[in-house]
Structures are given as C-alpha cells and as structure tokens.
Design a protein around this motif. Structure first.
Motif, PDB file in Angstrom:
ATOM      1  N   ASP A   1       3.664   9.431   8.582  1.00 17.86           N
ATOM      2  CA  ASP A   1       3.348   8.153   9.222  1.00 17.86           C
ATOM      3  C   ASP A   1       2.814   8.317  10.640  1.00 17.86           C
ATOM      4  O   ASP A   1       1.904   7.597  11.053  1.00 17.86           O
TER       5      ASP A   1
ATOM      6  N   LYS B   1       2.188   6.755   0.051  1.00 15.64           N
ATOM      7  CA  LYS B   1       1.868   7.874   0.950  1.00 15.64           C
ATOM      8  C   LYS B   1       0.491   7.638   1.559  1.00 15.64           C
ATOM      9  O   LYS B   1      -0.424   7.186   0.886  1.00 15.64           O
ATOM     10  N   LYS B   2       0.376   7.956   2.831  1.00 21.19           N
ATOM     11  CA  LYS B   2      -0.873   7.748   3.566  1.00 21.19           C
ATOM     12  C   LYS B   2      -1.836   8.908   3.304  1.00 21.19           C
ATOM     13  O   LYS B   2      -1.444  10.070   3.389  1.00 21.19           O
ATOM     14  N   GLN B   3      -3.096   8.560   2.969  1.00 23.53           N
ATOM     15  CA  GLN B   3      -4.095   9.579   2.662  1.00 23.53           C
ATOM     16  C   GLN B   3      -5.413   9.277   3.358  1.00 23.53           C
ATOM     17  O   GLN B   3      -5.744   8.131   3.626  1.00 23.53           O
ATOM     18  N   ARG B   4      -6.169  10.359   3.583  1.00 27.17           N
ATOM     19  CA  ARG B   4      -7.509  10.238   4.159  1.00 27.17           C
ATOM     20  C   ARG B   4      -8.386  11.362   3.633  1.00 27.17           C
ATOM     21  O   ARG B   4      -7.936  12.490   3.470  1.00 27.17           O
TER      22      ARG B   4
ATOM     23  N   ALA C   1      -0.831   9.520  10.500  1.00 27.69           N
ATOM     24  CA  ALA C   1      -1.660   8.413  10.031  1.00 27.69           C
ATOM     25  C   ALA C   1      -1.842   7.362  11.126  1.00 27.69           C
ATOM     26  O   ALA C   1      -2.942   6.831  11.305  1.00 27.69           O
TER      27      ALA C   1
ATOM     28  N   GLU D   1      -5.275   5.873  12.691  1.00 26.72           N
ATOM     29  CA  GLU D   1      -5.537   4.431  12.657  1.00 26.72           C
ATOM     30  C   GLU D   1      -5.824   3.889  14.051  1.00 26.72           C
ATOM     31  O   GLU D   1      -6.681   3.018  14.220  1.00 26.72           O
TER      32      GLU D   1
ATOM     33  N   ILE E   1      -7.115   4.383   6.752  1.00 23.13           N
ATOM     34  CA  ILE E   1      -6.178   5.186   5.961  1.00 23.13           C
ATOM     35  C   ILE E   1      -5.889   4.427   4.669  1.00 23.13           C
ATOM     36  O   ILE E   1      -5.703   3.220   4.681  1.00 23.13           O
ATOM     37  N   LYS E   2      -5.839   5.153   3.559  1.00 21.75           N
ATOM     38  CA  LYS E   2      -5.484   4.538   2.281  1.00 21.75           C
ATOM     39  C   LYS E   2      -4.071   4.949   1.911  1.00 21.75           C
ATOM     40  O   LYS E   2      -3.579   5.973   2.369  1.00 21.75           O
ATOM     41  N   GLU E   3      -3.443   4.129   1.087  1.00 19.12           N
ATOM     42  CA  GLU E   3      -2.110   4.467   0.590  1.00 19.12           C
ATOM     43  C   GLU E   3      -2.171   4.702  -0.896  1.00 19.12           C
ATOM     44  O   GLU E   3      -2.829   3.966  -1.631  1.00 19.12           O
TER      45      GLU E   3
ATOM     46  N   THR F   1      -2.618  14.143   2.396  1.00 17.31           N
ATOM     47  CA  THR F   1      -1.544  13.179   2.567  1.00 17.31           C
ATOM     48  C   THR F   1      -0.892  13.491   3.904  1.00 17.31           C
ATOM     49  O   THR F   1      -0.620  14.650   4.206  1.00 17.31           O
TER      50      THR F   1
END
Length: 126
Positions: A37, A56-59, A40, A44, A50-52, A34
């Motif tokens: 911003d 919360k932003k995750q990769r 992330a 990007e 990036i997934k949310e 996680t």
C-alpha cells in the motif's frame, strides 16, 4: 541515469519478448508488479494510476526497447522473471494524460529475490 525506483512482486513478465494482447504483439516489453500500500500510495501521489486485482495493488511498466535485467551482483539475468519474484524497477514518468494518468516508462530491472516454485504444485498431466 536518473529515475524513480519502485519495488514489487512480479505478476506478469514480458521482458524477453514483446507482450501479446488478443493475439497481436503490442511492440512493447512490459512487467506488471504487485505493490504494498505504501509503494502504491507514492505512485498515486505522482499521478500514476494503480489497478487492484484481488485486493492487491498492481501497475504495469513498459518500454519500446529491451531493458537490462540484472541480479544483485550486476550480472545479466536471462529469460523471463518468474511469477512471485521480488524486483526493483528503475523507471521514468511520462507526461500526464487527463484520462490515463502518468505513464511509467521502464528503464532497468533489478532481480532482488527469485521465486521458488515447488514441483509438487505442478499437476501430473503437465
């Protein structure tokens, strides 16, 4: 080794054994972090998707090979990294895919801070 460094908090760690999806081994080691911003947004801008999850932003970062996991002193860290630990990942980007974006190939993991979990959080039946 040159690469890109990304910092985040561990959501899932599969660095000791291959990850399993629907009961099948994927043949890959992986870690999902996680990120804040700013981190992330940097990814990007590179074309990384990036997934949310729960705002919360995750990769996920993966490798076909077992990667070195080191502490701040450069000593090896055995076992999986606990959820909530802070890590820095050294990775390289793969060729961009029109549908899936830029892949993230994991090279090394640096454990910055181990998450401490309170035993009081564990239910009695465990």
């Amino acid at each position: 080794m040159t690469g890109i460094v990304t910092t985040g908090v561990v959501a899932f760690s599969n660095l000791d054994e291959h990850e399993v999806f629907r009961g099948q081994s994927t043949g890959r080691f992986s870690i999902v972090i996680t990120m804040d911003d700013a981190e992330a947004a940097t990814l990007e801008d590179m074309g990384v998707r990036i997934k949310e999850y729960k705002d919360k932003k995750q990769r996920k970062f993966t490798s076909k090979f077992k990667v070195d996991v080191l502490d701040l002193n450069g000593d090896p860290v055995p076992g999986e990294i606990p959820y909530g630990s802070v890590v820095r990942l050294l990775w390289k980007e793969g060729p961009a895919h029109p549908e899936f974006g830029v892949p993230t190939y994991l090279n090394k993991v640096r454990l910055v801070k181990v998450a401490e979990h309170d035993e009081a959080d564990t239910p009695d039946e465990f």
